[in-house]
Design an enzyme around this catalytic site. Sequence first.
Site, PDB file in Angstrom:
ATOM      1  N   HIS A  78       0.818  -1.220   0.000  1.00  0.00           N
ATOM      2  CA  HIS A  78       0.000   0.000   0.000  1.00  0.00           C
ATOM      3  C   HIS A  78       0.855   1.275   0.000  1.00  0.00           C
ATOM      4  O   HIS A  78       0.336   2.357  -0.232  1.00  0.00           O
ATOM      5  CB  HIS A  78      -0.986  -0.006   1.177  1.00  0.00           C
ATOM      6  CG  HIS A  78      -0.369   0.230   2.526  1.00  0.00           C
ATOM      7  ND1 HIS A  78      -0.155  -0.775   3.444  1.00  0.00           N
ATOM      8  CD2 HIS A  78       0.072   1.365   3.127  1.00  0.00           C
ATOM      9  CE1 HIS A  78       0.376  -0.273   4.544  1.00  0.00           C
ATOM     10  NE2 HIS A  78       0.526   1.024   4.380  1.00  0.00           N
ATOM     11  N   ASP A 108       0.070  -7.646   1.280  1.00  0.00           N
ATOM     12  CA  ASP A 108       0.543  -6.271   1.454  1.00  0.00           C
ATOM     13  C   ASP A 108       2.065  -6.213   1.465  1.00  0.00           C
ATOM     14  O   ASP A 108       2.677  -5.558   2.312  1.00  0.00           O
ATOM     15  CB  ASP A 108      -0.023  -5.642   2.729  1.00  0.00           C
ATOM     16  CG  ASP A 108      -0.058  -4.113   2.643  1.00  0.00           C
ATOM     17  OD1 ASP A 108       0.396  -3.575   1.617  1.00  0.00           O
ATOM     18  OD2 ASP A 108      -0.514  -3.471   3.595  1.00  0.00           O
ATOM     19  N   SER A 196       4.735   2.346   7.825  1.00  0.00           N
ATOM     20  CA  SER A 196       4.348   1.224   6.983  1.00  0.00           C
ATOM     21  C   SER A 196       5.507   0.744   6.121  1.00  0.00           C
ATOM     22  O   SER A 196       6.168   1.535   5.451  1.00  0.00           O
ATOM     23  CB  SER A 196       3.189   1.631   6.071  1.00  0.00           C
ATOM     24  OG  SER A 196       2.034   1.888   6.811  1.00  0.00           O
TER      25      SER A 196
END
Length: 607
Positions: A78, A108, A196
Site C-alpha cells: 500500500h 501487502d 508502513s
Amino acid sequence: MKKRATGARLRLAAAVAAAAILLTCAGVVLAAGTPKAVLRARNGVVRIFTTAGEELVSGTGFAISNGSEGAVIVTNYHVIEGGDSSELYYDGRGPVALEVVATSPAQDIAVLRTAGEIQDLTPLPLGEKISVGEEVYALGYPASADLLSMQQLTGIDQMTVTNGIVSALQSAQSVGTMERPVRIIQTNTAINSGNSGGPLLDRAGRVVGINTLKVTMENVDGTNASVYVSELREFLELQGIGYKTDHSLLILGVVGGVAAVAVVVLLLILLLRRAAGRSPLSRRGQPAQRSANAELEGQIPLFEPAEEKGHRTARHSRQGRVLIGIAAAVLLLIGGAGWFAARTLGAYREIRSGWDSQNYQQVTAACRRAPWLSLFTDKKIITYSEAMALVQNYQLEEAIPLFEQLGDYLDTEAQLEKANRYLSAEQSDRLLEKYDAYRQLGDYLDSSQKLQQLIPLLYAEGEKQLAAGEFAAADSCFAAVPDGYEQAAIYKALINMYHQLQFNPSVREVQSFAAACYDCGVTLPDAVQNDYLMEFLYGFWYTPSGWYFEVTEGYYDTNLAIDGTISYGSGEILQTESGERIASVEIVDYQNVIFAMNGLQYEMYRS
C-alpha cells in the site's frame, strides 16, 4: 612417569578445548542478544516516497540484499499502490529511483530494486520466528515525527525506534486485499502513518515482521499489526528472490558439532593411549614378585622384545585412527540424519497446515525447501498449490498453464475461467466491459475493490454522456453507480423520466422532462427535438421585439409570416398540404428556442 604426565596433559588439553568451545558459543549468544543489534539495524532501513498524481505518500522500507545489481528493498504494497513512481532516501542521501520487482497485494508486500548498489546500506537478516511475550522493536519514519521537527526526516539518527512486546500471533483477514488470512504479529509497539513497510525486529536485530497497520478506533490503543516474517519468506522463495538469512543458529550448530567431534576424538585418544601404555605385567594389584618368579620359571620374559612392542604400538595406532574416523563419521551421519528428519517433518507439517488453511504459498515454499517430499505427495496437490499461490500473487499468466495441466482436478476449471476473465478485464479499456467482468468475478482477488475504483470513472462517463444528450449510454453507466454517490440519484430519476416518454409522450411528460433537464444543466436528447417538438413547443413563445408564436390544443397563433395548416417534423415546422418546410426550430434549452425562416432568426423565450 612420562606416560602419566602425557595423559594428564591430554586431559588438560581436552578440558581447555571444551571450555574454549563453550565460551565461544556463549560469546555468540551474548553478542547476538544485545539490544545494540537493533540500533545497528538502522543501517538497513530507508525512507520511501511514492508519487501518485499530485499526492505524495511516505513509507519505510528495509534492505534484504545490496550489491552491484542493485539494492533489494521490502516494503508494504500500500506504500506504492497506484503510484506513478517511487524513490528512496538513505541516511539523508537521495532520491534514488526504485523499480517494482514483485508485489503481493494479498499479503501487502512489495519488493523494489535500485539500479545500483547503495553505499553503506546493510541488508537485514530475516528471523525464523518469534514468540508471544518477546520484546520487539519497530524502525521507521512516521509522518508525525516530520510534524514535530518541521522537516522531512531521512537520516539514520533521525529514524524513530519504538519498542513493545508480541501481544499475539494470529491469522487475520485484515491485511492487504483481505481475500485470505495472512499471518500477523499483534503488538503494542507504536506504529504510525509513515512506519508502513518498516521492519519489526527481535532483540538480535532480525526482521520478524513488516509493520503494516494500526487500529484506530475510539477507546482503542496499542493494537498494531505486522505481517509475519514467514509470509515474507514464502513470497520471496516463490519469486526466487534471494535474501540475507541469520546465520547465528547455523554458527552455533557448527561450533557445537565441532565441539562434540573434538571432545569425542580427545576421549578416544586418551583411551587408546592409556590402553597402549599398559603392560600385561603392570596391572594394578599384581605383585612384582610374581613377575620375577614367572621369569625364573621360564614362563614369560620380563621385558617385551622391541620389535614386538613396535608392531603392537603400530597396530594400536591404526586401530585408533580407524575408531576416530568411525566415530566422526557416525556423529556426522547422526547430525545429518537429524537435520534431514527435522527439515522433512517441518516441511510436511507446513504442507499439511497450508493445504488445510488454503495458504498455497506456504505449501509451495515448503515443497521447495524439501523437494524430496514430492516423491510422497500427490503431484496434483503440488501443481494446484503452485498455481493458486501464483493466483494469490496476481501472476495469472503463469498460473493458467498449470491449471490447464490439471484438467478437471478440484475446481481447476472454475479457477481457469476466473483467471482468464480477470485478465480480460485488466486488459480492456472499455469501462462497462471491465465493470461487468469484475461484477461476475465477485470476491475473486481484488475484483470488489476494482469495482469500487470504477464507480468514479463510470459516474464521470455518465455525466459526459448526459452532457451530449446520450441518455441510453448514460443509463448504462449510472446503472453501476450507487444512488448515494454524488448526484447519481437525480441523474437516474432524469433517465427514468426519459424512458417514460416512450410510453406516454404527452405534453405534460415532455415538458416536465425538459424542465428537469434544464434544472440539472443536462442537454436534451435528440428525441425531444425530432419526435416531441410539438409537445415541447406547447405554450407561448416571444421575442423582446414583439414577435411571438403560440401552440394550443390543435391550433397555433403567430405574427410571423406563417399561414395555413402546419405540422411538426424533426426540428421543423411544415406546410401540412405540401410538406414544404416553413421554419426550422433549434431547441437551446427548456426556456429558449431559435426559429429560422426566410433567412432570418428569431430567438424566442418561453412565457
